[in-house]
Design an enzyme around this catalytic site. Structure first.
Site, PDB file in Angstrom:
ATOM      1  N   ARG A   1       0.204  22.490 -43.291  1.00  0.00           N
ATOM      2  CA  ARG A   1       1.241  22.167 -42.298  1.00  0.00           C
ATOM      3  C   ARG A   1       1.264  23.201 -41.168  1.00  0.00           C
ATOM      4  O   ARG A   1       1.901  22.973 -40.138  1.00  0.00           O
ATOM      5  CB  ARG A   1       2.611  22.102 -42.969  1.00  0.00           C
ATOM      6  CG  ARG A   1       3.074  23.385 -43.622  1.00  0.00           C
ATOM      7  CD  ARG A   1       4.428  23.196 -44.305  1.00  0.00           C
ATOM      8  NE  ARG A   1       4.897  24.393 -44.979  1.00  0.00           N
ATOM      9  CZ  ARG A   1       4.571  24.734 -46.219  1.00  0.00           C
ATOM     10  NH1 ARG A   1       3.747  23.959 -46.916  1.00  0.00           N
ATOM     11  NH2 ARG A   1       5.046  25.836 -46.768  1.00  0.00           N
ATOM     12  N   TYR A   2       0.600  24.344 -41.373  1.00  0.00           N
ATOM     13  CA  TYR A   2       0.592  25.387 -40.353  1.00  0.00           C
ATOM     14  C   TYR A   2      -0.694  25.407 -39.532  1.00  0.00           C
ATOM     15  O   TYR A   2      -0.716  25.978 -38.443  1.00  0.00           O
ATOM     16  CB  TYR A   2       0.781  26.768 -40.988  1.00  0.00           C
ATOM     17  CG  TYR A   2       2.088  26.920 -41.717  1.00  0.00           C
ATOM     18  CD1 TYR A   2       3.304  26.773 -41.051  1.00  0.00           C
ATOM     19  CD2 TYR A   2       2.112  27.230 -43.077  1.00  0.00           C
ATOM     20  CE1 TYR A   2       4.505  26.910 -41.724  1.00  0.00           C
ATOM     21  CE2 TYR A   2       3.306  27.367 -43.762  1.00  0.00           C
ATOM     22  CZ  TYR A   2       4.502  27.209 -43.084  1.00  0.00           C
ATOM     23  OH  TYR A   2       5.686  27.346 -43.743  1.00  0.00           O
ATOM     24  N   THR A   3      -1.763  24.861 -40.046  1.00  0.00           N
ATOM     25  CA  THR A   3      -3.042  24.932 -39.343  1.00  0.00           C
ATOM     26  C   THR A   3      -3.344  23.625 -38.624  1.00  0.00           C
ATOM     27  O   THR A   3      -2.811  22.569 -38.966  1.00  0.00           O
ATOM     28  CB  THR A   3      -4.182  25.250 -40.322  1.00  0.00           C
ATOM     29  OG1 THR A   3      -4.259  24.204 -41.306  1.00  0.00           O
ATOM     30  CG2 THR A   3      -3.945  26.575 -41.026  1.00  0.00           C
TER      31      THR A   3
END
EC number: 5.6.2.2
Length: 940
Positions: free
Chosen positions: A135-137
């Site tokens: 979800r962050y990359t």
């Protein structure tokens, strides 16, 4: 009650016709079949890459899924979580973690030689740090991935239904370059595994082009283009034999080493700087392993390890101690850490759906065949599209050429269907489009002898959909030009389809474009000269003084550090003592010599001199237990430097002597292979200890000297001292000792056949000649020296000049030093040869003045220097020639002025040294030496 022996069976499942659907099968058969199905599923659908595109199914599905979703290199980044969901939902229902891990690897520049995914965010590191959560990359396809996916929509590869038949997925990607070689692969299947290294993309494409030009190219010729693997992390590949084996057979092993340099850091210290590490080595784990080895003292000489890596690259700094040898420390790091690894190559890939071990030529030829098939299928697809377009253009061209008639028919028709039928039923002039009709060759337009054709339904619909603007003269020219272009393109495609040579030309042209796009310099250097170097080859040869203390500390110091002094001087500090520790043993040896260590408990250890810690004259050294494991509480009481040339070991024996007078002779070969933990050298009685070991040959003389001034000399032969076959024997009696006495020295002397009268006569003659030369002769000396030239008669014994010369050449001198620093030189002829086991004869006249005890007795040669070490850690170096030659039963002269309560603990010869005159001006000297270099107090 039910019968437990035959329990009731479950009701059978019946088919509609009344028969049973259950089929009996043995457990063994079912397990075998099921396991085989599972194994093949893992091999084909999970673990092994396809030789054509170099991808495993999960990687192929990720790339295809991103392509289908539009996450290409020219589009914005998309969340990895979305990519994960798309791939999992459509193609790969095996868990998001597995998909994300595979996606992350495709984006890591240290894992793939040419990354296929362009990642944004934390995608892990060489330290083994995991990537951030999906979800962050964010990610998108890299430009290089397009070369694997191009033309996938042109029927270039076969498709298959996905897991639930809701989508179609490619069986293989239409790769434009040999990705299997460029990015390699790792995978473990059932009963087999693959490990293919990465290679330089430029070299791989050049090798492919070379094979296209010459299908019979040899492996040697290919290896001039692609010399070996090229890892994304760089490093050095040592040698080419493993590479050739892998390229030839598909299996091989190569040695990969980190790239290192030496730099000078703060304080003038040397440091090892690592700028590249071997492929797939965890940098953090590597540093932890180094630290463990330093703490365990398995690697010496490292003071600090720090990681200075940043975005510009890897930089690990290993600071060394001042006394460390950088090359040796680095060699130990190569040996004990992953700074150097063995990379096993197993080029196993799926070829035709079957696992196959493939060499370099196999991989390239498989790719070329596959790529030719892709080009052929693409050409056929494009030909069909071009023909469809040409078919429509024929109709448009006919309509434009006969526009008035077309308009009339359309206007007369009540509806579009009637208009279409009217257009299709009329014969239209087609002389202008006849060449194009031949290229189309689809049977739709049949050219009559009158050069007319009838329109097809597709053409009629196209005419009806024709806009009025297309009827202008300019648009008519465009249609005509497009017809010419399509005709030319159809001709090209027909040539590609019909010619293998033309397909190879197309492949060559496309590879040249990709080569320019992926061009990259080689990162891994292949070094033929850097074979595994042993530590010894890195050590500069030289003479060393090795010092051992009572508390078990050892060091080696370059011999030239100790400047020579006259006898009678005060010496200089040899070691910095702590507490009541004293020097108990010192000897001179070459850096490359083997040294045998013998403990007081009778165990033997072996070590090279250069492996001993080097330190200055005032340093204490390091604990022996760090070098000789399992030494325990035993001290080292005997050391033996062996001949550096191992060919000289043949015929050599070892003589062991114990404090109680025991002695034993063994072959040196019995101690050629001494394990690291040591081995039993001699079995000792309770309370006894080993005091000395020496090398000898058959027939040499053995001399034992005791602390209270006695000595015995006997010959080492089968009659007197036989060779023992075992190592654990306690030996035989060598010398009978008086109460309170013990053996302190063992010497090996040359055996000379001479009668007692000849020895006595020669000793008298030699003494007279020395006195005459010194101007001290008396009447008896004069009479001896005035003998005629034919012979010398001494005490009624005649010696010929030849006999005198022979005795003089074979003469040896024994130096005896007492604990008070007194010493004397005596001819070995003064020590008669007797049988083994006796009480012996007097070695020196002991008295309170010269110490009442002997420190050492050993042979010296003209030109030798002698070192004396005291329990206070002081050392003096004295030329042996300055010690006066006296009789056996004398007190000796002062060699070393020792302080009160200070005693000499170790005496040893230093051979072949240069004389450096020290008149006492050195800062390390405590008191000046005698100005004339002679004896200060005559005690003869």
């Amino acid at each position: 009650m039910s019968d437990h022996t035959n329990p009731p069976s479950a009701p059978p499942d019946d088919d509609p016709n009344g028969g049973s659907l259950l089929m009996p099968v043995t457990l063994e058969e079912e397990m075998s079949r099921s396991y085989l199905d599972y194994a093949m599923s893992v091999i084909v659908s999970r673990a092994l890459p396809d030789a054509r595109d170099g991808l495993k199914p999960v990687h192929r599905r990720i790339l295809y899924g991103m392509q289908e979703s539009g996450y290409t290199a020219d589009k914005p980044y998309r969340k990895s979580a979305r990519i994960n969901g798309d791939v999992m939902g459509k193609y790969h229902p095996h868990g998001d973690a597995a998909i994300y891990d595979a996606l992350v690897r495709l984006a890591q520049p240290f894992s793939l030689r040419v990354p296929l995914i362009d990642g944004q965010g934390n995608f892990g590191s060489m330290d083994g740090d995991p990537a951030a959560a999906p979800r962050y990359t964010e990610a998108r396809l890299a430009r290089s991935a397009s070369f694997l996916l191009n033309d996938i929509d042109r029927d270039t590869v076969d498709f298959q239904p996905n897991y639930d038949d809701s989508e179609m997925e490619p069986r293989v990607l239409p790769a434009s370059y040999p990705n299997l070689l460029v990015n390699g692969a790792d995978g473990i299947a059932v009963g087999m595994a693959t490990k293919i290294p990465t290679h330089n993309p430029t070299e791989v494409i050049d090798a492919t082009l070379a094979m296209i030009d010459n299908p019979d190219i040899t492996l040697d010729e290919l290896m001039t283009v692609i010399p070996g693997p090229d890892f994304p992390t760089g490093g050095l590949i040592l040698g080419r034999s493993g590479i050739r084996s892998a390229f030839e057979t598909g299996k091989g092993s190569i040695t990969v080493r980190a790239r290192t340099d030496f730099e000078e850091v703060r304080g003038g210290r040397q440091a090892i700087v690592i700028s590249e590490i071997p492929y797939q080595v965890n940098k953090a784990t590597l540093q932890e392993r180094m630290a463990e080895l330093v703490r365990a003292k398995q690697i010496e000489g490292i003071s600090d390890i720090r990681d200075e890596s940043d975005r510009s690259g890897v930089r690990v700094v290993i600071e060394l101690k001042r006394d460390a040898t950088p090359d040796v420390v680095l060699n130990h790091l190569f040996r004990f850490t992953q700074l150097q690894i063995s990379y096993g190559i197993n080029m196993l890939a799926l070829d035709g759906g079957q696992p196959r071990l493939m060499g370099l030529r196999d991989v390239l030829s498989t790719f070329i065949r596959f790529r030719e098939d892709v080009i052929l299928r693409r050409a056929r697809f494009e030909l069909n599209k071009a023909r469809d377009r040409a078919h429509l253009l024929v109709g448009l061209a006919i309509a434009v050429a006969n526009i008035d008639e077309v308009i009339r028919l359309i206007r007369q028709s009540p509806d579009s269907t009637s208009a279409r039928i009217a257009l299709m039923e009329r014969d239209w002039p087609a002389a202008d489009v006849a060449p194009l009709l031949t290229l189309i060759d689809d049977g739709g337009n049949v050219l009559t002898e009158a050069q007319t054709v009838r329109l097809t339904e597709v053409q009629a619909r196209g005419i009806l959909e024709l806009r009025l603007q297309r009827l202008t003269g300019l648009e008519r020219d465009k249609i005509h030009n497009e017809m010419q272009e399509v005709a030319a393109r159809i001709g090209e495609l027909l040539e590609i389809i019909g010619s293998h040579i033309r397909r190879m030309e197309v492949m060559r042209e496309e590879l040249a474009v990709i080569r320019a796009e992926l061009n990259s310099p080689r990162r891994s250097e292949i070094n033929d000269s850097l074979a595994d170097q042993d530590d010894e080859s890195l050590i500069e040869p030289g003479q060393m003084v090795v010092t051992i203390t009572r508390d078990g500390f050892i060091k080696r110091t370059p011999l030239d550090v100790f400047r020579q002094q006259h006898r009678g001087g005060r010496g200089r500090a040899a070691a910095s003592m702590r507490g009541d520790d004293i020097v108990t043993r010192s000897f001179n040896a070459h850096t490359h010599q083997w040294v045998l260590f013998f403990s007081s408990g009778g165990k033997a250890y072996r070590q090279k001199v250069w492996r001993l810690p080097e330190a200055g004259p005032t340093a204490k050294g390091r604990a022996l237990v760090n070098l000789l494991p399992e030494l325990g509480s035993d001290g080292i009481t005997a050391v033996l430097p062996l001949p550096q040339d191992e060919s000289l070991w043949e015929g050599l024996h070892l003589v062991f002597a114990t404090a109680s007078g025991g002695i034993r002779r063994n072959r040196l070969s019995d101690f050629k292979n001494v394990r690291a933990s040591g081995l039993i050298a001699m079995k000792l009685d309770e309370g006894d200890r080993l005091i000395g070991v020496a090398t000898c040959r058959e027939g040499d003389d053995i001399m034992l000297a005791s602390r209270l001034g006695r000595c015995i000399r006997f010959q080492a032969n089968e009659d007197t001292l036989r060779v023992f076959a075992g190592r654990e024997s306690s030996g035989v009696r060598g010398m009978k000792l008086a109460q309170g006495d013990e053996v302190i020295s063992l010497s090996v002397l040359r055996h000379v056949e001479a009668t007692p009268e000849e020895r006595a006569a020669y000793l008298r003659y030699a003494s007279a000649r020395r006195r005459s030369a010194a101007g001290e002769e008396d009447q008896i000396d004069a009479e001896v020296m005035e003998a005629d030239d034919s012979e010398v008669t001494v005490d009624d014994t005649a010696l010929s000049p030849e006999r005198i010369a022979g005795l003089e050449e074979a003469e040896e001198f024994l130096l005896t030093v007492t604990i008070a620093g007194f010493g004397k030189r005596s001819s070995a002829y003064d020590y008669r040869v007797s049988g083994r086991g006796g009480q012996g004869i007097a070695n020196i006249n002991l008295a309170p003045r010269n110490g009442r005890a002997v420190a050492a007795t050993f042979p010296v040669r003209p030109g030798d220097d002698v070192m004396l070490v005291t329990d206070a850690g002081r050392l003096i170096r004295v030329p042996a020639d300055q010690v006066r030659i006296t009789g056996r039963s004398t007190m000796g002269v002062t060699l070393f002025r020792v302080d009160k309560d200070e005693v000499v603990t170790s005496v040893f010869p230093v051979l072949e040294t240069e004389s450096v005159d020290d008149n006492g001006d050195d800062a390390d000297s405590v008191a000046p030496a005698a100005p004339d270099g002679q004896v200060t107090d005559s005690d003869d």
